[in-house]
Design an enzyme around this catalytic site. Structure first.
Site, PDB file in Angstrom:
ATOM      1  N   TYR A  83     -33.327  -7.283  71.303  1.00  0.00           N
ATOM      2  CA  TYR A  83     -32.200  -8.155  71.717  1.00  0.00           C
ATOM      3  C   TYR A  83     -31.178  -8.250  70.582  1.00  0.00           C
ATOM      4  CZ  TYR A  83     -35.946  -9.666  74.868  1.00  0.00           C
ATOM      5  OH  TYR A  83     -36.990  -9.701  75.742  1.00  0.00           O
ATOM      6  N   LYS A  91     -51.813 -11.166  47.806  1.00  0.00           N
ATOM      7  CA  LYS A  91     -51.788 -12.430  48.545  1.00  0.00           C
ATOM      8  C   LYS A  91     -52.736 -12.239  49.713  1.00  0.00           C
ATOM      9  CE  LYS A  91     -50.352 -16.580  49.542  1.00  0.00           C
ATOM     10  NZ  LYS A  91     -50.624 -17.774  48.718  1.00  0.00           N
ATOM     11  N   ASP A 126     -48.938 -16.448  43.986  1.00  0.00           N
ATOM     12  CA  ASP A 126     -48.431 -17.786  43.627  1.00  0.00           C
ATOM     13  C   ASP A 126     -49.019 -18.238  42.291  1.00  0.00           C
ATOM     14  OD1 ASP A 126     -50.868 -17.854  44.972  1.00  0.00           O
ATOM     15  OD2 ASP A 126     -50.372 -19.571  46.241  1.00  0.00           O
ATOM     16  N   ASP A 184     -41.265  -6.624  42.200  1.00  0.00           N
ATOM     17  CA  ASP A 184     -39.827  -6.883  42.038  1.00  0.00           C
ATOM     18  C   ASP A 184     -39.607  -8.310  41.543  1.00  0.00           C
ATOM     19  OD1 ASP A 184     -36.991  -6.642  42.332  1.00  0.00           O
ATOM     20  OD2 ASP A 184     -37.159  -7.732  44.228  1.00  0.00           O
ATOM     21  N   ASP A 216     -38.569  -9.900  37.419  1.00  0.00           N
ATOM     22  CA  ASP A 216     -37.449 -10.759  37.001  1.00  0.00           C
ATOM     23  C   ASP A 216     -37.991 -11.932  36.180  1.00  0.00           C
ATOM     24  OD1 ASP A 216     -35.434  -9.273  38.404  1.00  0.00           O
ATOM     25  OD2 ASP A 216     -34.346 -11.147  38.799  1.00  0.00           O
TER      26      ASP A 216
END
Ligand code: NAD
Ligand code: IPM
Ligand code: MN
Length: 357
Positions: free
Chosen positions: A143, A187, A220, A244, A248
């Site tokens: 859609y 994770k 986390d 990634d 940083d």
């Protein structure tokens, strides 16, 4: 005289300022080590897009294939959606040339202040899977552009893809011979397929490296521990997206993203590898002559290592470390007032003064 063919793609924004700086350093290295760098310049990027409707020509990858390496600045322009620019230039190079190991070292240099109060001795490398995972670009819209729109984006994890990057990380931990530890990040408590496969493959590869300590962290907790105990990390291996993001974090722990280099390696050497700073095109400071060129210079240093010019690579690292330690020439990201040109000149001055090697 030995000679290396290098594709030079400054790209966009500050890429056009940091790549020339790295080339000046390479020129000094070439003279010192009697080595020719045969540069092939490509003006691909946003301006090319405005003229041609694409980021690089249709045969760009064929033009790059015969090169020994690619030196890239950055890609991204505020006037073009990022998924267009990055899927038009950077990501196809990483994938097509099977640059599966994205190596992102983070070193807290003497004389540089970390934003952390007590960082300790930070010297780690994030090894990021670089060809699949969350960046596989598998999915689509249903859609499209209607109110009921649905988007599906699938992460792709393969046993082969995980195995080879994890093995690379273990070999790197051996070669570095520092803490001799590999930390794997997933994770798998929430992502019950791809990340579970990753954990299993990590364990099976680890079994072959009894001399290397291992650690597995959920992403986390890893984000927290990068801040809480950054000096405890040696080699960190993670999926494309987690690597990634975490690279940083590791970059800023060392004072500025303007100090973070990277290598996109095809360790099999079937294809050219690509060397680029971790940072992007930084449109907020582009064109002002104040971008920190050190990440690009150190990336060129990683390229020298890849060419087997280890003495030259160490010389580049010592020159950057020397300028940082002295503290006289610094760009504003490190609290200084020097220009890109002044810092580049200072690095080249240090190179010339270093009689080792
Ligand atoms: P960015 O890395 O370009 O900039 C983030 C912040 O860090 C900015 O404030 C910038 O001024 C600063 N900074 C970055 N490099 C610096 C340096 N060498 N010296 C001093 N300060 C520096 O990230 P962003 O703003 O999220 O992205 C800007 C564009 O770059 C976007 O289009 C993005 O998609 C693209 N990007 C490209 C690459 C790449 O080509 N490899 C990497 C990251 C982002
Ligand atoms: C990087 C960048 C790229 C990435 C973007 C610009 C697609 O953030 O090289 O770190 O996510 O790989
Ligand atoms: Mn990034």
């Amino acid at each position: 005289m030995q000679s290396f063919k290098i594709a030079v793609i400054p790209g966009d924004g500050v890429g056009k300022e940091v790549v020339p700086a790295a080339l000046l350093v390479l020129e000094a290295i070439g003279t010192r080590f009697d080595t020719a760098f045969d540069l092939h310049h490509f003006d691909w990027g946003a301006e090319y897009y405005f003229r041609n409707g694409r980021m690089m020509p249709a045969d760009a990858l064929d033009q790059l294939r015969p090169m020994d390496a690619i030196l890239l600045g950055a890609v991204g322009d505020p006037k073009i959606p990022d998924h267009v620019t990055l899927n038009g230039l950077l990501l196809p190079i990483r994938r097509t040339f099977d640059q599966f190991a994205n190596v992102r070292p983070a070193v807290l240099y003497d004389g540089v202040a970390s934003p952390l109060a007590n960082p300790g001795k930070v010297d780690m490398v994030v090894v990021r899977e670089n060809t699949e995972g969350e960046y596989a670009q598998v999915g689509g819209f249903v859609y499209h552009q209607q109110p009921e729109e649905v988007a599906i984006q699938t992460a792709v994890f393969t046993r082969r893809g995980i195995e080879r990057v994890v093995r690379f990380a273990f070999e790197l931990a051996r070669k570095r011979n520092r803490q001799r530890r590999v930390t794997s990040i997933t994770k798998s408590n929430a992502q019950g397929f791809g990340m579970v496969l990753w954990d299993r493959v990590f364990q099976s590869v680890a079994a072959g490296y009894s001399d290397i300590e291992t650690e597995s962290l959920l992403v986390d907790a890893a984000a927290m521990n990068f801040i809480r105990r950054p000096a405890s990390f040696d080699v960190v291996v993670a999926s494309n997206l987690f690597g990634d993001i975490l690279s940083d974090v590791s970059a800023i722990l060392t004072g500025s993203i303007g100090l973070a280099p990277s290598a996109n390696l095809d360790p099999t050497r079937r294809y050219p590898s690509m060397f680029e700073p971790v940072h992007g095109s930084a449109p907020d400071i582009a064109g002002r002559g104040i971008v920190n060129p050190m990440a690009a210079i150190l990336s060129a240093g990683m390229m020298l290592d890849h060419f087997g010019l280890e003495e030259a690579a160490r010389l580049v690292e010592r020159a950057v470390a020397g300028v940082l330690k002295e503290g006289k020439h610094r760009t504003p990201d490190l609290g200084g007032t020097s220009s890109t040109g002044e810092v580049t000149g200072a690095v080249i001055g240090k190179l010339a003064a270093d009689k080792r090697g």
